[in-house]
Motif scaffolding. Structure first.
Motif, PDB file in Angstrom:
ATOM      1  N   ARG A   1       2.460  -0.403   4.496  1.00  9.63           N
ATOM      2  CA  ARG A   1       2.171  -0.624   5.909  1.00  9.63           C
ATOM      3  C   ARG A   1       2.800   0.502   6.718  1.00  9.63           C
TER       4      ARG A   1
ATOM      5  N   ILE B   1      11.732  -5.508  -0.404  1.00 11.33           N
ATOM      6  CA  ILE B   1      10.839  -4.610   0.336  1.00 11.33           C
ATOM      7  C   ILE B   1      11.640  -3.448   0.921  1.00 11.33           C
TER       8      ILE B   1
ATOM      9  N   THR C   1       6.387   1.034   4.899  1.00  6.29           N
ATOM     10  CA  THR C   1       6.986  -0.125   4.227  1.00  6.29           C
ATOM     11  C   THR C   1       6.208  -0.446   2.960  1.00  6.29           C
ATOM     12  N   THR C   2       6.940  -0.755   1.903  1.00  3.86           N
ATOM     13  CA  THR C   2       6.292  -1.111   0.638  1.00  3.86           C
ATOM     14  C   THR C   2       7.276  -1.919  -0.208  1.00  3.86           C
TER      15      THR C   2
END
Lengths: 449, 419
Positions: free
Chosen positions: B93, B42, B108-109
């Motif tokens: 997110r 992530i 975030t991804t």
């Protein structure tokens, strides 16, 4: 059937141990001690730390009116000293020496305790956990003090309007056996709790064959297994507790809860009964997906509610449980939008039941989203540990392990089936919490509770 | 029932693992931290905008929060609906934080979608639409959220105490804003402020990822080229705080409380001051003692702690919820007096070091937290690896240093009691 399943799982555990079984791309291994303790070991995380968790099938659902709140008080007493670290001071000193970050949580169908510590202290952490879980002493003086601590926690919870509102909704849904849903409990029961009651809980539920030891982090399976046997084999097996309950009666008609509180935002909560895990598990996967679909930001309901500013936020959640699962729509909004929001919610449920509205593409998107959420949530080894412990308590590890595969099997008609079986035209609890002024202005016909 | 008994709030710490961290230069200067480790699945990119309350007056309190909310409501390239669809698709997110000293936004991804998310992020920060209808939606939500904070006694007490404690200081400008300030912020204000943040102010960008830098450096340079703060930014030093030379107790009422709440602030060295580390460490030790005295020994409370904040103009805090307020405050004072007389022991230092170490590791696991920590440390200390220094410093710390630093701070307590 359950035994065969467990046996298969154990065998799988052994086979997987040789070939490196994976759960969410992490290598894992399970073993079961002779005393019945299930041990789940997962190599995860990039840091030199380990989380050791004990998950016990206890919690609100095992309570009676006479011990309502004591599962939670017991959880507090876990941290109060045992046969080896007898005083609270000794216990706390040991926590610090080992660099342990810890917590405990009691919910309706699980009680979990975890210690996270540097992996160099792993063995000492295992020994410490073993004494804490096997040999608590429930010192009377400590118990008297801890009753006050829990009562203060109770008072804090009931100083928050949102908590009061949540409890009102739960009580309306599970009126007859609310004590099986009331983890914080009854004030007078907590105030009068005895040492004997603690031992009663211990002997009935805190036994290895009703618990799982979950270890996640920087571990070596062989060494971990050695420590498990060394420290947890002496835990004496007990009579397996019964988890057969009289079913919570289903609502016969919709109930309304309306409360005026000192709040600035209105909250609308619509709660249905959902599928209980362990009965029709295929419905649990479909219900999870239905909730995810309704939360997708690309979907109509999100556009209508959030993008148009009708709500500040909303949530549709299926709380998977064995003993009275629920599906809850919860929205924070301005009072004047309440009816509109409610209409949009029910209209969307009806739309999904209409052929052609819910496409395979949307369903796939929801499945991918659930999968992504899983991976994001297990980035932290503590969260991973707690997730495994939770699912073990309410079902079996197998449910967690096969969850994403089962999710993939759900099709549009499954979603429509659960929609019809649990939500559409079914009675529900409609809860509204608002301020005095809005109550007069927008809800004059509602009876205040 | 989540029990908040973890001794330390894990906040601004990280590092220690074998990640590959680089600093590289873009149009924001050498202010991009790239933290790569191949195990990460992530990725997170966090943008820090230095300044916080120093960037606006009391009349514009809430502007940076408003801004970071409003940019998510549509850009020249992506409509709001498209952004929302992409959030689903990429598992994206977004977290924003508005603080007294800075504002930040993180995205975030998963690694495989990082470049797509970077594109969305750069468009939000370079070409937001600020459509009137959307601004009104954000404004209404913010105002109701500001009002809603007063619903929760734990939030209300800190709001009230902050208003008193910082009444003559720039920190009175609450980063979330006030009803009257948020009501008056216009689209034009937001545009100007965004321009200021991205062209005249110091920006720090912190990336944590599983993608090697080699394959990303050019893309990042390209996507972030709209930010041009290489030369222009100035160091932000908040205005000094004038201490009240005495203790104060303020009482406040709230309906339907089942317990009373006590909050207290007092000045401690700035987060940039060399004395901050011993002060923070000392307050953690005191927190342990307070917890053990109030909760473990006397059973007066579920929740009690002391802590150091992490601001440029800094304060320590004491908090307890209890129905035995007088006893709790009296025991707090006894503990402080005992500390002043006896100080701390070497064993207490050693024990606390162990807990900090575990907390560091826990914080490192999550990309979003590590990204925040690296960026915060770089922005405040000019060193993303500040936690290494922190631990080394702590390793050499002696009881007398902690005692000396805290003895200077433990005075002039400003109490708020909510009944």
């Amino acid at each position: 059937m359950k035994k065969i399943l467990l046996l298969s799982l154990m065998m799988l555990g052994i086979i997987y141990g040789l070939f490196g079984a994976v759960i969410l791309d992490r290598e894992y291994k399970t073993v079961k001690l002779d005393n019945g303790l299930e041990v789940i070991m997962i190599k995860a995380g990039s840091e030199p730390i380990v989380t050791i968790e004990i998950a016990v099938r206890n919690g609100a659902y095992t309570q009676t009116p006479k011990n309502c709140g004591l599962s939670h008080l017991y959880e507090h007493m876990f941290f109060k000293g045992n046969k080896k670290w007898t005083s609270q001071e000794d216990y706390a000193d040991r926590i610090r020496e080992l660099g342990i970050v810890y917590n405990g949580m009691t919910s309706n169908e699980s009680v979990r305790y975890f210690f996270t510590l540097p992996s160099r202290n792993f063995e000492q952490g295992m020994e410490f956990m073993a004494y804490a879980i096997i040999d608590p002493i429930f010192d009377s003086t400590e118990l008297a003090k801890e009753r006050n601590v829990v009562l203060n926690e109770f008072n804090r919870d009931f100083s928050e309007p949102s908590y009061i509102f949540y409890q009102m909704n739960e009580e309306a849904m599970f009126e007859k056996y609310f004590y099986r849903k009331n983890a914080i409990g009854d004030k007078s029961v907590i105030a009068n709790a005895t040492r004997e009651q603690m031992f009663e809980i211990k002997n009935k539920y805190y036994i290895p064959n009703n618990s799982a030891l979950v270890i996640v982090g920087d571990i070596d399976f062989a060494k971990t297994e050695k420590f498990v046997k060394k420290y947890f084999s002496r835990w004496e097996k007990g009579n397996a507790p019964s988890f057969v309950f009289e079913e919570h009666p289903y609502l016969e008609k919709t109930k309304n809860i309306f409360t005026e509180q000192n709040v600035s935002m209105t909250e609308l909560m619509i709660t249905f009964r959902g599928p209980d895990v362990g009965k029709k598990n295929e419905d649990t996967y479909a219900m999870d997906l239905l909730c995810e679909i309704m939360k997708l930001k690309s979907q109509n309901i999100y556009k209508q509610l959030v993008e148009n500013g009708l709500v500040y936020s909303y949530y549709l959640g299926y709380y998977t449980e064995q003993d009275g699962a629920t599906v809850t729509f919860d929205a924070a909004l301005s009072a004047e939008n309440t009816n509109k929001v409610k209409d949009i919610f029910f209209k969307e449920l009806n739309n999904i039941n209409t052929d052609g509205y819910l496409t395979e593409e949307i369903l796939t998107q929801a499945k991918e989203k659930v999968e992504m959420n899983f991976y994001q949530d297990i980035e932290s080894s503590v969260d991973f540990t707690l997730g495994v412990g939770f699912w073990w308590c309410i079902s079996e590890l197998d449910y967690f392990e096969t969850y994403l595969d089962n999710l993939k099997k759900v099709n549009v008609s499954d979603i429509q089936r659960v929609l019809r079986n649990y939500l559409l035209d079914k009675p529900y609890i409609e809860g509204i919490m608002t301020d005095k002024e809005s109550a007069k202005k927008y809800f004059a016909n509602k009876e205040v509770k | 029932m989540k029990k908040a008994i973890i001794l330390l709030a894990v906040s601004i710490f990280s590092v220690l693992l074998s990640a590959d961290i680089s600093l590289f230069e873009t149009t924001v200067g050498k202010n991009v931290i790239y933290d790569y480790s191949k195990e990460r699945e992530i990725s997170t990119i966090t943008f820090f905008f230095d300044g916080g309350t120093a960037n606006y007056g009391r009349d514009k309190a809430g502007i940076e929060k408003f801004l970071l909310e409003a940019i998510q409501k549509g850009t020249s390239k992506y409509s709001e609906s498209e952004i929302n669809s992409l959030m689903d698709k990429y598992g994206m997110r977004i977290i924003i934080e508005n603080n007294y000293d800075y504002s930040s936004i993180s995205f975030t991804t998963f690694n495989k979608y990082f470049n797509e998310v970077l594109d969305v992020a750069s468009d939000m920060l370079s070409a937001p639409l600020f459509a009137d209808k959307n601004l009104e939606i954000v404004r209404k939500r913010m105002i109701d959220n500001i009002k809603a904070k007063e619903d929760n006694p734990d939030e209300l007490i800190w709001l009230k105490l902050n208003d008193w404690f910082f009444r003559d200081h720039q920190y009175i400008s609450l980063p979330d804003g006030y009803v009257e300030t948020v009501s008056n912020i216009s689209g034009n204000d937001l545009k100007k402020h965004l321009e200021f943040l991205t062209t005249n102010n110091r920006v720090v960008i912190s990336i944590v990822t599983g993608i090697p830098l080699k394959s990303e450096e050019k893309i990042i340079n390209d996507k972030l080229s709209f930010m041009k703060t290489r030369e222009n930014w100035k160091k932000i030093i908040p205005s000094p705080y004038k201490e009240i030379g005495r203790d104060t107790i303020i009482y406040s009422d709230k309906e339907n409380l089942e317990t009373e709440y006590v909050a207290c602030k007092f000045m401690i060295p700035s987060v940039t001051d060399d004395k901050y580390i011993p002060a923070r460490f000392g307050l953690s030790i005191l927190s342990k003692r307070i917890y053990e005295t109030l909760r473990t020994k006397h059973g007066l409370t579920y929740f009690a702690y002391m802590a150091a904040s992490d601001k440029k103009v800094n304060y320590g805090v004491f908090y307890v919820s209890t129905t035995y307020t007088d006893s709790a405050i009296s025991l707090f004072r006894q503990e402080i007096n005992k500390f002043k007389k006896e100080g701390v022991t070497q064993k207490e230092i050693e024990d606390l070091k162990n807990i900090y170490e575990t907390s560091f590791y826990m914080n490192n696991e999550k990309s979003v937290e590590r990204s925040f920590t690296n960026g915060y440390n770089f922005m405040i200390y000019g060193d993303y690896n500040h936690n290494d220094k922190f631990m080394k410093r702590v390793g050499k710390m002696k009881p007398r240093e902690i005692t000396a630093v805290l003895n200077d701070c433990l005075k002039n307590y400003q109490f708020m009691i909510l009944k």
